[in-house]
Design an enzyme around this catalytic site. Structure first.
Site, PDB file in Angstrom:
ATOM      1  N   HIS A 191       0.513 -11.559   2.207  1.00  0.00           N
ATOM      2  CA  HIS A 191      -0.559 -10.902   1.460  1.00  0.00           C
ATOM      3  C   HIS A 191      -1.307 -11.856   0.513  1.00  0.00           C
ATOM      4  CE1 HIS A 191      -1.618  -6.518   0.180  1.00  0.00           C
ATOM      5  NE2 HIS A 191      -2.684  -7.268   0.237  1.00  0.00           N
ATOM      6  N   TYR A 230       0.832  -1.205   0.000  1.00  0.00           N
ATOM      7  CA  TYR A 230       0.000   0.000   0.000  1.00  0.00           C
ATOM      8  C   TYR A 230       0.869   1.258   0.000  1.00  0.00           C
ATOM      9  CZ  TYR A 230      -3.860  -3.057   1.588  1.00  0.00           C
ATOM     10  OH  TYR A 230      -4.813  -4.048   1.719  1.00  0.00           O
TER      11      TYR A 230
END
Length: 280
Positions: free
Chosen positions: A110, A52
């Site tokens: 992730h 991110y």
């Protein structure tokens, strides 16, 4: 105004809030202000990721708020390109440096990236980082039961959390059942799906009218009653409060079933099937 949020106990004994705050695309001064606002409204679980590119923003918000660090539950995630053991260890350290934190409360892989087949190696790095005190709880995102079982078989450690795509159009019933049977907490990313689509859904609007709540409150309450931790994102103060104000009512069985029936055979928003999807 702050809202008190119930807690859920993980399989490692640690506790986390039953609703968290997503930070995807929240960056810079505006992102820091939005995250600080969420903390001040009562959010204690903050969800970020290395990819991110906003771990620093989250760290800045933590430093700006008056809420003590030990009351916050901070999450970040390991990207697919760093699944090899040594790369994973260095990336966890780099995540901490970026946020200027001594430890993460939660760190997740992730995506499994099964074609690369390094996720067990990455998992061992998380196990070791927890032993070293860099992480309090470890988990994964988007892992299918076959991936979770392999982690347990090869390392003896089952993730505390699996963060998966979960919303009314993709309710992940079988995956959630596996989690429940094996003591893994389900966390929901994109819990409101595509907001414009879901807010215009007539079925959800009718339920919202019945309960005198907003559609987002109905959906987030649905997640909570499923036992899933939703992590909605909003940069708007009023919406942040709205999304956290879901503990003064309950959905009846009919409403829960009606929402469950909105699911589609493959309701994934971007077609990201963990069996084949590769994230780097």
């Amino acid at each position: 105004m702050t809202t008190s949020i119930p807690e859920i106990i993980l399989n490692d004994g640690n506790k986390i809030p039953a609703v968290g705050f997503g930070t995807y695309k929240l960056k810079g001064n505006e992102g820091t202000a939005a995250i600080e606002s969420a903390i001040n409204h009562g959010y204690r679980l903050l969800d970020s990721a290395y990819n991110y590119e906003n771990e620093g923003t989250v760290g800045a918000a933590i430093r700006r708020t008056s809420v003590p660090r030990e009351e916050l539950i901070i999450t970040s995630k390991l990207p697919g390109r760093y699944h090899s053991y040594q790369d994973a260890v260095v990336t966890i350290q780099e995540s901490l440096y970026r946020a200027n934190l001594d430890y993460y409360d939660i760190y997740l892989i992730h995506w499994p990236n099964p074609n690369r087949d390094l996720y067990v190696e990455a998992w061992q790095a998380l196990i070791d980082a927890k032993k070293w005190g860099l992480i309090r709880s470890i988990g994964v995102c988007n892992f299918l039961p076959e991936h979770l079982k392999r982690l347990q078989d090869e390392t003896g450690v089952l993730p505390a959390i699996n963060q998966i795509e979960l919303h009314p159009f993709f309710n992940q019933e079988e995956q959630r059942k596996w989690h429940e049977e094996h003591g893994v907490v389900t966390e929901s990313w994109s819990p409101l799906a595509r907001a414009n689509d879901v807010f215009q859904n007539k079925v959800l609007q009718e339920i919202a009218t019945k309960y005198n709540k907003t559609v987002s409150q109905i959906i987030l309450r649905w997640h909570y009653q499923l036992g899933a931790i939703a992590i909605p994102k909003s940069a708007t103060s009023n919406r942040q409060l709205e999304n956290i104000s879901i503990f003064d009512f309950s959905l009846d069985d009919h409403a829960m079933q009606t929402i469950a029936e909105l699911t589609l055979p493959d309701g994934r928003m971007k077609g990201q099937n963990p069996a084949v999807y590769e994230e780097f």
